[in-house]
Design a protein around this motif. Structure first.
Motif, PDB file in Angstrom:
ATOM      1  N   ARG A 124     -78.372 -20.001  75.203  1.00  0.00           N
ATOM      2  CA  ARG A 124     -79.371 -18.945  74.954  1.00  0.00           C
ATOM      3  C   ARG A 124     -78.701 -17.652  74.467  1.00  0.00           C
ATOM      4  N   LYS A 125     -77.791 -17.813  73.511  1.00  0.00           N
ATOM      5  CA  LYS A 125     -77.056 -16.657  72.964  1.00  0.00           C
ATOM      6  C   LYS A 125     -77.654 -16.145  71.654  1.00  0.00           C
ATOM      7  N   ALA A 126     -78.285 -17.048  70.895  1.00  0.00           N
ATOM      8  CA  ALA A 126     -78.848 -16.666  69.597  1.00  0.00           C
ATOM      9  C   ALA A 126     -80.201 -17.333  69.425  1.00  0.00           C
ATOM     10  N   LEU A 127     -81.216 -16.516  69.143  1.00  0.00           N
ATOM     11  CA  LEU A 127     -82.560 -17.056  68.952  1.00  0.00           C
ATOM     12  C   LEU A 127     -82.640 -17.867  67.666  1.00  0.00           C
ATOM     13  N   PRO A 128     -83.386 -18.980  67.675  1.00  0.00           N
ATOM     14  CA  PRO A 128     -83.462 -19.821  66.478  1.00  0.00           C
ATOM     15  C   PRO A 128     -84.251 -19.179  65.344  1.00  0.00           C
ATOM     16  N   HIS A 129     -85.123 -18.225  65.663  1.00  0.00           N
ATOM     17  CA  HIS A 129     -85.852 -17.491  64.622  1.00  0.00           C
ATOM     18  C   HIS A 129     -86.357 -16.194  65.228  1.00  0.00           C
ATOM     19  N   ALA A 130     -86.883 -15.319  64.388  1.00  0.00           N
ATOM     20  CA  ALA A 130     -87.368 -14.025  64.869  1.00  0.00           C
ATOM     21  C   ALA A 130     -88.513 -14.234  65.857  1.00  0.00           C
ATOM     22  N   PRO A 131     -88.438 -13.626  67.033  1.00  0.00           N
ATOM     23  CA  PRO A 131     -89.490 -13.827  68.035  1.00  0.00           C
ATOM     24  C   PRO A 131     -90.739 -13.017  67.724  1.00  0.00           C
ATOM     25  N   ALA A 132     -91.847 -13.427  68.316  1.00  0.00           N
ATOM     26  CA  ALA A 132     -93.101 -12.667  68.234  1.00  0.00           C
ATOM     27  C   ALA A 132     -92.965 -11.482  69.183  1.00  0.00           C
ATOM     28  N   GLN A 133     -92.478 -10.383  68.661  1.00  0.00           N
ATOM     29  CA  GLN A 133     -92.002  -9.299  69.507  1.00  0.00           C
ATOM     30  C   GLN A 133     -93.082  -8.658  70.363  1.00  0.00           C
ATOM     31  N   LEU A 134     -94.190  -8.309  69.765  1.00  0.00           N
ATOM     32  CA  LEU A 134     -95.257  -7.660  70.527  1.00  0.00           C
ATOM     33  C   LEU A 134     -95.772  -8.577  71.637  1.00  0.00           C
ATOM     34  N   GLU A 135     -95.941  -9.840  71.304  1.00  0.00           N
ATOM     35  CA  GLU A 135     -96.437 -10.789  72.309  1.00  0.00           C
ATOM     36  C   GLU A 135     -95.419 -10.980  73.424  1.00  0.00           C
ATOM     37  N   PRO A 160     -97.005   2.962  68.257  1.00  0.00           N
ATOM     38  CA  PRO A 160     -96.450   2.229  69.410  1.00  0.00           C
ATOM     39  C   PRO A 160     -96.277   0.741  69.176  1.00  0.00           C
ATOM     40  N   PHE A 161     -97.002   0.167  68.201  1.00  0.00           N
ATOM     41  CA  PHE A 161     -96.882  -1.253  67.923  1.00  0.00           C
ATOM     42  C   PHE A 161     -95.863  -1.564  66.828  1.00  0.00           C
ATOM     43  N   LEU A 162     -95.339  -0.505  66.184  1.00  0.00           N
ATOM     44  CA  LEU A 162     -94.457  -0.683  65.037  1.00  0.00           C
ATOM     45  C   LEU A 162     -93.099  -0.032  65.293  1.00  0.00           C
ATOM     46  N   ASP A 163     -92.161  -0.327  64.410  1.00  0.00           N
ATOM     47  CA  ASP A 163     -90.828   0.303  64.458  1.00  0.00           C
ATOM     48  C   ASP A 163     -90.148   0.102  65.809  1.00  0.00           C
ATOM     49  N   LEU A 164     -90.322  -1.075  66.374  1.00  0.00           N
ATOM     50  CA  LEU A 164     -89.713  -1.380  67.663  1.00  0.00           C
ATOM     51  C   LEU A 164     -88.283  -1.874  67.469  1.00  0.00           C
ATOM     52  N   ALA A 165     -87.456  -1.618  68.467  1.00  0.00           N
ATOM     53  CA  ALA A 165     -86.096  -2.153  68.430  1.00  0.00           C
ATOM     54  C   ALA A 165     -86.157  -3.674  68.506  1.00  0.00           C
ATOM     55  N   PRO A 166     -85.241  -4.373  67.866  1.00  0.00           N
ATOM     56  CA  PRO A 166     -85.254  -5.845  67.905  1.00  0.00           C
ATOM     57  C   PRO A 166     -85.195  -6.364  69.340  1.00  0.00           C
ATOM     58  N   LEU A 167     -85.887  -7.476  69.570  1.00  0.00           N
ATOM     59  CA  LEU A 167     -85.853  -8.116  70.880  1.00  0.00           C
ATOM     60  C   LEU A 167     -84.598  -8.981  70.955  1.00  0.00           C
ATOM     61  N   SER A 168     -83.722  -8.676  71.882  1.00  0.00           N
ATOM     62  CA  SER A 168     -82.451  -9.397  71.967  1.00  0.00           C
ATOM     63  C   SER A 168     -82.633 -10.780  72.589  1.00  0.00           C
TER      64      SER A 168
END
Length: 366
Positions: free
Chosen positions: A215-226, A4-12
């Motif tokens: 707010r169309k493109a994130l500046p870097h990969a977000p902390a997805q789980l958090e 459940p903590f892995l293989d998540l779809a990217p956070l848009s």
């Protein structure tokens, strides 16, 4: 194998922005809100370094350890710092802030902690904000411990930089945090040659690469789980109702305070006046001759999950903290904490009234 903590779809970017919007509604603010990808110390330090520097005269209000840290950061930025140190058993007042401006009319920046979970006090931000506004100073507020436990209203209070974290009264993750930023604060950063740029501490980077681009493109990969955990905790607050969540924390504080007084054995509230005591956590003064950290260790031996801690640093000898926030803002957590403290005091041969303490706590829960 899946987890459940892995293989998540990217956070848009759209979902990230929607979480920011929900945090803004929680604060009832129309200011820009940026969710920073780290614990609250990240925006706390970034906001100071972005807006303060040589030429800044800052009034730094100290009601606990975080206020002391802010003074260190301000001095490191080259600011002239006027520390207003308030005894930890009380709160700052608007009159004290007004007197500081009278003595030092050059003050252009005020830093304040709303509620200090480490010392158990809470400051009257609305009243202080009126004084700061009269003198047109930039107002920086640490609301990490207060959000979710008591009102946090940056726009109504004239706060230019308001930092929150989700790990206390909000009952959420510690790995992300947020800051609301006024137009004045953005302008101060843009004019500050020493403001962090191209840095993890930089709020300007978020403005230029995220906010200014719609707010169309994130500046870097977000902390997805958090981020997902933050979204979930905001959803829970929305479902329960913010007023209900705050009332639960106020009840936990009132019950803990009343129960500790009734327990006896010389245990007493660390913050003298109930109106100056923070709803997020209650601090207690250990009885004479009892080392607080040893008492807490004995209480935790019965149940390590209890929301008890000794004060930090020098306060470890005299201060006990009951951290009744988030999931522990319940009658059960208060009752269990009082019971464990009562047992630990009784083991030392002190006379306690546990039945009276539990009864007082139950009656104080409102």
């Amino acid at each position: 194998m899946t987890h459940p903590f892995l293989d998540l779809a990217p956070l848009s970017a759209a979902r990230f922005a929607s979480v920011e919007d929900r945090v803004a509604r929680l604060l009832d603010t129309r200011q820009d809100v940026v969710i920073m990808q780290g614990e609250a110390l990240l925006p706390l330090e970034g906001a100071i370094r972005g807006t303060a520097g040589p030429g800044t005269t800052a009034l730094n209000v100290i009601t606990g350890p975080y206020g002391q840290t802010f003074g260190d950061w301000l001095r490191d930025c080259g600011a002239t710092v006027i520390d207003l140190a308030v005894p930890f058993h009380t709160a700052a007042t608007a009159d004290q802030i007004r007197a500081a401006f009278t003595e030092h009319p050059e003050i252009g920046f005020v830093s304040l902690v709303h509620a200090e979970a480490a010392t158990g006090n809470t400051n009257p931000v609305a009243e202080i904000g009126e004084v700061v506004k009269e003198h047109d100073a930039l107002f920086y507020l640490d609301a990490v411990a207060s959000v979710g436990a008591e009102p946090v209203l940056p726009d109504a209070w004239g706060v230019d930089l308001c930092v929150i974290g989700a790990q206390k009264a909000m009952g959420g993750p510690a790995g992300v945090s947020a800051v609301s930023v006024s137009e004045r604060a953005w302008a101060r950063m843009a004019a500050n040659p020493k403001a962090p740029r191209r840095s993890y501490l930089s709020l300007l980077d978020w403005k230029e690469r995220w906010l200014d681009g719609g707010r169309k493109a994130l500046p870097h990969a977000p902390a997805q789980l958090e981020m997902l955990a933050l979204e979930a905790c905001v959803e829970r607050i929305e479902a329960d109702g913010l007023d209900t969540v705050m009332a639960r924390h106020a009840s936990a504080a009132a019950a803990t305070r009343a129960g500790a007084v009734a327990l006896g054995a010389g245990l007493e509230p660390y913050v003298h006046e109930a109106r100056e005591a923070a709803p997020v956590a209650t601090t207690l003064r250990a009885p004479a001759g009892v080392v607080a950290s040893e008492l807490v260790a004995r209480a935790l031996a019965s149940d390590p999950a209890l929301p008890l801690a000794a004060g930090g640093g020098a306060l470890a000898k005299e201060m006990i903290r009951v951290n009744h926030y988030g999931a522990d803002a319940t009658p059960g957590a208060v009752r269990s904490s009082l019971t464990a403290l009562g047992a630990a005091l009784a083991e030392r041969g002190l006379d306690v009234d546990l039945a009276g303490a539990l009864r007082a706590g139950e009656q104080a829960w409102r």
